[in-house]
Every structure is written in C-alpha cells, then in structure tokens.
Design an enzyme around this catalytic site. Structure first.
Site, PDB file in Angstrom:
ATOM      1  N   CYS A  19      10.282   8.936  -2.094  1.00  0.00           N
ATOM      2  CA  CYS A  19       9.921  10.041  -1.220  1.00  0.00           C
ATOM      3  C   CYS A  19       9.646  11.245  -2.107  1.00  0.00           C
ATOM      4  CB  CYS A  19      11.051  10.345  -0.245  1.00  0.00           C
ATOM      5  SG  CYS A  19      10.681  11.774   0.782  1.00  0.00           S
ATOM      6  N   HIS A  47      10.993   6.640   7.584  1.00  0.00           N
ATOM      7  CA  HIS A  47      11.473   6.697   6.201  1.00  0.00           C
ATOM      8  C   HIS A  47      12.985   6.909   6.233  1.00  0.00           C
ATOM      9  CE1 HIS A  47       7.632   7.485   3.707  1.00  0.00           C
ATOM     10  NE2 HIS A  47       7.352   6.753   4.758  1.00  0.00           N
ATOM     11  N   ARG A  50       0.829  -1.210   0.000  1.00  0.00           N
ATOM     12  CA  ARG A  50       0.000   0.000   0.000  1.00  0.00           C
ATOM     13  C   ARG A  50       0.868   1.266   0.000  1.00  0.00           C
ATOM     14  NH1 ARG A  50      -0.936   4.832   1.983  1.00  0.00           N
ATOM     15  NH2 ARG A  50      -0.440   4.072   4.074  1.00  0.00           N
ATOM     16  N   ASP A  51       1.446   1.595   1.129  1.00  0.00           N
ATOM     17  CA  ASP A  51       2.233   2.832   1.239  1.00  0.00           C
ATOM     18  C   ASP A  51       3.373   2.821   0.222  1.00  0.00           C
ATOM     19  OD1 ASP A  51       3.074   5.262   2.249  1.00  0.00           O
ATOM     20  OD2 ASP A  51       4.154   4.399   3.945  1.00  0.00           O
ATOM     21  N   ASN A 102      10.010   4.413   2.585  1.00  0.00           N
ATOM     22  CA  ASN A 102       9.906   3.639   3.821  1.00  0.00           C
ATOM     23  C   ASN A 102      11.168   2.811   4.047  1.00  0.00           C
ATOM     24  OD1 ASN A 102       6.922   3.940   4.561  1.00  0.00           O
ATOM     25  ND2 ASN A 102       6.824   3.331   2.409  1.00  0.00           N
ATOM     26  N   HIS A 127       6.932   4.548  12.306  1.00  0.00           N
ATOM     27  CA  HIS A 127       6.876   4.430  10.835  1.00  0.00           C
ATOM     28  C   HIS A 127       7.956   5.372  10.293  1.00  0.00           C
ATOM     29  CE1 HIS A 127       4.296   4.164   7.019  1.00  0.00           C
ATOM     30  NE2 HIS A 127       5.171   5.099   6.725  1.00  0.00           N
TER      31      HIS A 127
HETATM   32 MG    MG Z   1       5.463   5.675   4.609  1.00  0.00          MG
END
Ligand code: MG
Length: 300
Positions: free
Chosen positions: A240, A209, A15-16, A249, A207
């Site tokens: 990003c 990055h 997803r992300d 991520n 979470h």
């Molecule tokens: Mg993310």
C-alpha cells in the site's frame, strides 16, 4: 438478508498486486503464477495492464504474458486498458475482457492520473465504443470509495454518481475499491446501501485492502448487503503506497477461507491457491501476506 450461495472471485494479484510491488518480475514468473491460479480454480484473473511501461514498468510484457499463459476454457483473462491505445494493444494480444478505472475523489484523480473525474470518464468513451465494436466486456473500477489519502472522507453519494456513470457508459460491473483500506464494516454497509440505489447490487463488486486489518470484516458486511463478487490478490500481493509496511489487497486465500466457513461456494481449491501464493512469494523473496497461508505452512 441471507448470504449468497456462490461468490465470484476476481483475482487481481498478477495485475493490481504485482503492479504495486517494488520489484518487477519477469514474464515467465507471471505466466506460471497465472497458470497456477487457473489450476486452483480461479475463474477470473486480471492478467496485466496495457499502459506505457514508462509509467508502470511492472506491467511491461503484458502481451507476452497473454501469449504465454495456458488459457483454460471458462476462465476470464482480463486486462486493464486506461485508453484507446491500451485497448488496441490488448485486442492485438487477444484479450477478450478489459477494465477501466476512475476515482471517487477529485484529488486522487488529479494526483494519480492527472485529470478530473469527469475528464477521466470522457477518456473512456472511445475505449467503451471500441470495446463494444469488438464485443469485449468492460469492467469498471472506482477507487478511494471509503477514503482518500488527499481528500480524507468520501461521500457515498459521490461514489454512487461515478458508479452510475461507469455503468451508463457500458461497464457491466463496477468494483468499488477501498484503495487505502481505511473503511470499516458500518461504512461499507452504508456505501452499498447508497450506491445500490443507483446501480443494481448484482452489478457491484467489492475491492478491499487490508491496510487497517478490516478487509474480511468489510467483505462480510458486503455479503450482508447482497454483494457476491470480490476482488482479491493471492498472497496479498501489492503493498500500500499510502501506508508504509502495510499490506495491500486482501489475500485471496483468506477470502476463500472465510467463504468456505460460511458455506459459500467459490470453485477455488484452497490448498492449490496457497501453493500458488507461496510460489510467487518465493520469487519476491518474502513471506506470503496471507494469514491463512502462514497458518497452514506453520502446520507443515
Ligand atoms: Mg487494489
């Protein structure tokens, strides 16, 4: 503080990760990725997002993906549902866990979802109510917790307020996202220290990055603060959008390698995870962004 003996990984690659890849990939490739991930032992996979494909074309077909995957017992397959329409579509697709998101920064909230933080929380009320009616668990995300591309520095207290709101609305867990990857270990410790006064640490996740190469250090700092749930993305999927050429991520493979080295259980099979990452990287026509995957493939 002693380190946790077990960490739960929330795999956000499908997803992300894929949502932030320029190139949309088809349902069959997503299904294979998710099945590869569950086979590698990931216990929580964010499968897709129920949003208008007009806004997020990469997430079109999430219902088909849910229908296509081999749902293993004990694995949570979750979806992002920013509004009631999304939740209803997710329910129709058989989804049993969803996520909502808010920003810690007013400017980011305005630019990203076109409303204030307070308005965004208000929009989740019907989502939370309907989820509760259906016995669906809801996870909350807060973005830009350590910095915002428009507002710059973010006060930890502001993150605490938004996190507490999400928890009060019914989110069982709130994941704090360093969306632009600018945070460093000291700021992370301070963040959990401050937010931990408002929300119990066992209800918080990290979470991170890797934009500035700090993600693993930030995870270690979080572990020292008693945080035991982390979001990560196989092969470091997802660029990003705020830093050209930067990775998104933190790669799941790299997180598993760190945790294995610390003797912390994850239930994940690292070679299987590396294979899953290599397969999706091939689909995307590029190398995996995981340093561990690259190092291991250099040995092959
Ligand atoms: Mg993310």
């Amino acid at each position: 503080m002693s380190l946790p003996s077990h960490v739960r990984l929330v795999e956000v690659g499908p997803r992300d990760g894929l949502q932030n890849e320029k190139q949309p990939i088809g349902v069959a490739d997503k299904v294979r990725l998710i099945d590869d991930l569950s086979a590698a032992g990931l216990g929580y996979i964010e499968v897709g997002s129920f949003v208008s494909p007009k806004w997020v074309p990469q997430m079109a077909g999430s219902a088909e993906v849910f229908a296509g995957i081999d749902q293993r017992p004990g694995v949570t397959y979750a979806a992002l549902t920013p509004n009631l329409q999304g939740l209803e579509a997710a329910l129709a697709a058989g989804v049993r866990e969803v996520a909502v998101f808010a920003a810690a920064s007013e400017a980011f909230s305005q630019r990203n979802i076109n409303c204030s933080i307070a308005e965004s929380l208000k929009r989740f009320e019907p989502v939370m109510a309907a989820a509760q009616d259906h016995g669906i668990r809801v996870r909350g995300y807060v973005s830009c917790v350590l910095g915002c591309p428009y507002d710059g520095a973010i006060q930890a207290q502001q993150v605490a307020v938004v996190s507490r709101e999400l928890q009060a609305m019914g989110c069982y867990e709130v994941s704090l996202g360093d969306t632009i990857g600018v945070g460093t270990a000291g700021a992370v410790r301070n963040l959990f220290e401050v937010v931990g006064r408002e929300v119990p640490r066992e209800c918080l996740a990290g979470h991170f990055h890797d934009t500035y190469g700090q993600a693993l250090a930030n995870i270690y700092a979080s572990l020292l603060e008693g945080i035991a749930v982390f979001d990560s993305s196989v092969a470091g999927l997802g660029g990003c959008p705020y830093a050209r050429g930067a990775t998104g991520n933190v790669a799941s493979e790299d997180v598993v390698y760190l945790l294995e080295g610390l003797g912390i259980e994850t239930g994940v099979d690292l070679p299987g995870l590396i294979k899953a990452g290599q397969r999706i990287s091939q689909v995307l026509g590029r190398d995996s962004a995981s340093r561990v995957a690259r190092a291991r493939s250099a040995l092959e």
